[in-house]
Design a protein around this motif. Structure first.
Motif, PDB file in Angstrom:
ATOM      1  N   VAL A 291     -12.333  -1.607  -8.763  1.00  0.00           N
ATOM      2  CA  VAL A 291     -11.525  -0.444  -8.380  1.00  0.00           C
ATOM      3  C   VAL A 291     -11.737   0.707  -9.363  1.00  0.00           C
ATOM      4  N   SER A 292     -11.851   0.402 -10.646  1.00  0.00           N
ATOM      5  CA  SER A 292     -12.035   1.466 -11.638  1.00  0.00           C
ATOM      6  C   SER A 292     -13.363   2.198 -11.453  1.00  0.00           C
ATOM      7  N   LYS A 293     -14.315   1.566 -10.778  1.00  0.00           N
ATOM      8  CA  LYS A 293     -15.623   2.182 -10.549  1.00  0.00           C
ATOM      9  C   LYS A 293     -15.763   2.755  -9.140  1.00  0.00           C
ATOM     10  N   GLU A 294     -15.148   2.070  -8.150  1.00  0.00           N
ATOM     11  CA  GLU A 294     -15.399   2.428  -6.751  1.00  0.00           C
ATOM     12  C   GLU A 294     -14.149   2.828  -5.970  1.00  0.00           C
ATOM     13  N   GLY A 295     -12.967   2.706  -6.582  1.00  0.00           N
ATOM     14  CA  GLY A 295     -11.739   3.063  -5.882  1.00  0.00           C
ATOM     15  C   GLY A 295     -11.096   1.874  -5.194  1.00  0.00           C
ATOM     16  N   ARG A 296      -9.830   2.055  -4.835  1.00  0.00           N
ATOM     17  CA  ARG A 296      -9.051   0.908  -4.363  1.00  0.00           C
ATOM     18  C   ARG A 296      -9.490   0.387  -3.008  1.00  0.00           C
ATOM     19  N   TRP A 297     -10.123   1.214  -2.183  1.00  0.00           N
ATOM     20  CA  TRP A 297     -10.527   0.724  -0.858  1.00  0.00           C
ATOM     21  C   TRP A 297     -11.676  -0.270  -0.949  1.00  0.00           C
ATOM     22  N   SER A 298     -12.342  -0.318  -2.112  1.00  0.00           N
ATOM     23  CA  SER A 298     -13.458  -1.260  -2.283  1.00  0.00           C
ATOM     24  C   SER A 298     -13.001  -2.709  -2.319  1.00  0.00           C
ATOM     25  N   VAL A 299     -11.699  -2.947  -2.501  1.00  0.00           N
ATOM     26  CA  VAL A 299     -11.198  -4.325  -2.557  1.00  0.00           C
ATOM     27  C   VAL A 299     -10.181  -4.586  -1.443  1.00  0.00           C
ATOM     28  N   HIS A 300     -10.105  -3.697  -0.474  1.00  0.00           N
ATOM     29  CA  HIS A 300      -9.097  -3.848   0.579  1.00  0.00           C
ATOM     30  C   HIS A 300      -9.284  -5.170   1.325  1.00  0.00           C
ATOM     31  N   GLY A 301      -8.207  -5.933   1.463  1.00  0.00           N
ATOM     32  CA  GLY A 301      -8.249  -7.206   2.166  1.00  0.00           C
ATOM     33  C   GLY A 301      -8.558  -8.405   1.289  1.00  0.00           C
ATOM     34  N   GLU A 302      -8.867  -8.176   0.022  1.00  0.00           N
ATOM     35  CA  GLU A 302      -9.139  -9.297  -0.878  1.00  0.00           C
ATOM     36  C   GLU A 302      -7.837 -10.068  -1.141  1.00  0.00           C
ATOM     37  N   PRO A 303      -7.847 -11.397  -1.025  1.00  0.00           N
ATOM     38  CA  PRO A 303      -6.601 -12.156  -1.193  1.00  0.00           C
ATOM     39  C   PRO A 303      -6.068 -12.167  -2.621  1.00  0.00           C
ATOM     40  N   TRP A 304      -6.915 -11.881  -3.594  1.00  0.00           N
ATOM     41  CA  TRP A 304      -6.478 -11.930  -4.989  1.00  0.00           C
ATOM     42  C   TRP A 304      -6.084 -10.550  -5.513  1.00  0.00           C
ATOM     43  N   ALA A 305      -5.828  -9.639  -4.577  1.00  0.00           N
ATOM     44  CA  ALA A 305      -5.322  -8.312  -4.935  1.00  0.00           C
ATOM     45  C   ALA A 305      -4.274  -7.912  -3.906  1.00  0.00           C
ATOM     46  N   ALA A 306      -3.412  -6.985  -4.271  1.00  0.00           N
ATOM     47  CA  ALA A 306      -2.343  -6.548  -3.373  1.00  0.00           C
ATOM     48  C   ALA A 306      -2.916  -5.950  -2.088  1.00  0.00           C
ATOM     49  N   GLN A 307      -2.215  -6.186  -0.997  1.00  0.00           N
ATOM     50  CA  GLN A 307      -2.653  -5.647   0.281  1.00  0.00           C
ATOM     51  C   GLN A 307      -2.365  -4.157   0.415  1.00  0.00           C
ATOM     52  N   GLN A 308      -1.354  -3.687  -0.294  1.00  0.00           N
ATOM     53  CA  GLN A 308      -1.024  -2.263  -0.291  1.00  0.00           C
ATOM     54  C   GLN A 308      -0.932  -1.781  -1.732  1.00  0.00           C
ATOM     55  N   VAL A 309      -1.525  -0.633  -1.986  1.00  0.00           N
ATOM     56  CA  VAL A 309      -1.544  -0.071  -3.340  1.00  0.00           C
ATOM     57  C   VAL A 309      -1.039   1.367  -3.289  1.00  0.00           C
ATOM     58  N   ASN A 310      -0.049   1.653  -4.118  1.00  0.00           N
ATOM     59  CA  ASN A 310       0.496   3.009  -4.239  1.00  0.00           C
ATOM     60  C   ASN A 310      -0.071   3.647  -5.494  1.00  0.00           C
ATOM     61  N   ALA A 311      -0.978   4.600  -5.305  1.00  0.00           N
ATOM     62  CA  ALA A 311      -1.569   5.307  -6.444  1.00  0.00           C
ATOM     63  C   ALA A 311      -1.328   6.807  -6.315  1.00  0.00           C
ATOM     64  N   GLY A 312      -0.214   7.153  -5.706  1.00  0.00           N
ATOM     65  CA  GLY A 312       0.090   8.550  -5.465  1.00  0.00           C
ATOM     66  C   GLY A 312       0.666   9.253  -6.688  1.00  0.00           C
ATOM     67  N   PRO A 313       0.927  10.564  -6.548  1.00  0.00           N
ATOM     68  CA  PRO A 313       1.503  11.322  -7.659  1.00  0.00           C
ATOM     69  C   PRO A 313       2.942  10.892  -7.923  1.00  0.00           C
ATOM     70  N   GLY A 314       3.426  11.222  -9.115  1.00  0.00           N
ATOM     71  CA  GLY A 314       4.797  10.876  -9.479  1.00  0.00           C
ATOM     72  C   GLY A 314       4.910  10.602 -10.962  1.00  0.00           C
ATOM     73  N   ALA A 315       6.067  10.096 -11.359  1.00  0.00           N
ATOM     74  CA  ALA A 315       6.351   9.897 -12.783  1.00  0.00           C
ATOM     75  C   ALA A 315       5.386   8.903 -13.426  1.00  0.00           C
ATOM     76  N   TYR A 316       5.006   7.870 -12.674  1.00  0.00           N
ATOM     77  CA  TYR A 316       4.141   6.850 -13.274  1.00  0.00           C
ATOM     78  C   TYR A 316       2.739   7.403 -13.516  1.00  0.00           C
ATOM     79  N   ARG A 317       2.232   8.164 -12.563  1.00  0.00           N
ATOM     80  CA  ARG A 317       0.918   8.783 -12.778  1.00  0.00           C
ATOM     81  C   ARG A 317       0.979   9.754 -13.955  1.00  0.00           C
ATOM     82  N   ASP A 318       2.038  10.532 -14.023  1.00  0.00           N
ATOM     83  CA  ASP A 318       2.181  11.467 -15.145  1.00  0.00           C
ATOM     84  C   ASP A 318       2.172  10.716 -16.475  1.00  0.00           C
ATOM     85  N   LYS A 319       2.880   9.595 -16.509  1.00  0.00           N
ATOM     86  CA  LYS A 319       2.936   8.782 -17.721  1.00  0.00           C
ATOM     87  C   LYS A 319       1.555   8.205 -18.059  1.00  0.00           C
TER      88      LYS A 319
END
Length: 261
Positions: free
Chosen positions: A126-154
């Protein structure tokens, strides 16, 4: 004892038993750590034991990845020995010193342990190709929130001067962070999929849970009615001090612990 526990609501000092009494009524307790702090890990283990004495506990760990769940289960059940368990589960380098205690406690008490984190090669992809590169993999979350907000700012603030030079790669690095948070949140949420409501005690680096951001906010997005408690640790030489206003916004309780030398 070289450390102090403070309740952020009023800044008052508390002991571990009082913390356990207050936190035992929650659904999930996040224990945010500094990964190399031995005294902090000792406090985490002691609080986990005190909580397990008060009600049914499931332990959840950032330090084990989903693909290691089978080996973890087999070891806890006594089906494989520790050598095989360690070979198959890829524990962190500081496992023996800092995390073996909680695994052995869970084994002795018959507690379930969740290998909560994303499979590391997927997070690296994901750090090289983005989160869609692992979509559907059972050993990763099915939904990922990487949108703007306090956590991204932090996260951007934590990257410091590097952030300005990274361009679009900053988005991928943040997505790699978020897929760990979302995978841990999804792993914890699965515990509550049935009728049972144990207390989940989740160990993670404090960045994942401070201020109720990261894994905490992603868990609440999945299971909004959970009651969550947060503990964090701050290392340093001055442990007789009061908490700052910013520190009181980090968690329900703060452990002030000696810095690791």
């Amino acid at each position: 004892p070289g450390w102090r526990a403070l309740a952020t609501e009023d800044g008052g000092e508390v002991d571990l038993a009082a913390m356990a009494d207050a936190l035992a009524g929650r659904d999930v307790v996040f224990l945010g750590e500094e990964h190399d702090n031995g005294i902090g890990h000792g406090l985490q283990l002691e609080l986990t034991k005190l909580l397990a004495a008060r009600r049914e506990v499931v332990v959840s760990l950032e330090m084990f990845e989903r693909d290691g769940q089978e080996a973890l289960n087999l070891y806890l059940w006594g089906t494989i020995d520790e050598t095989e368990f360690l070979e198959r589960s890829r524990p962190w380098k500081n496992y023996a010193e800092h995390y073996r205690g909680v695994i052995e406690f869970a084994k002795a008490e018959g507690l379930h342990v969740v290998a909560a984190n994303c499979y590391r090669p997927l997070a690296s992809r994901v750090s090289k190709e983005g989160r869609w590169s692992v979509h559907g993999e059972p050993w990763a979350a099915q939904q990922v929130n990487a949108g703007p907000g306090a956590y991204r700012d932090k996260f951007v603030a934590a990257m410091g001067d590097h952030a300005a030079d990274m361009g679009s790669q900053l988005d991928q690095f943040f997505e790699s962070q978020c897929i760990k948070d979302d995978t841990m949140a999804e792993s914890i949420a699965r515990v509550f999929a049935g009728e049972q409501r144990p207390l989940v005690v989740h160990w993670n680096g404090r960045f994942h849970s401070d201020e109720g951001l990261g894994t905490v906010e992603r868990l609440l997005a999945r299971v909004p009615d959970l009651s969550i408690g947060i503990v964090t640790m701050i290392s340093g030489d001055n442990r007789r001090r009061e908490l700052t206003d910013a520190e009181r916004g980090l968690a329900d309780y703060v452990w002030l612990v000696p810095a690791t030398r």
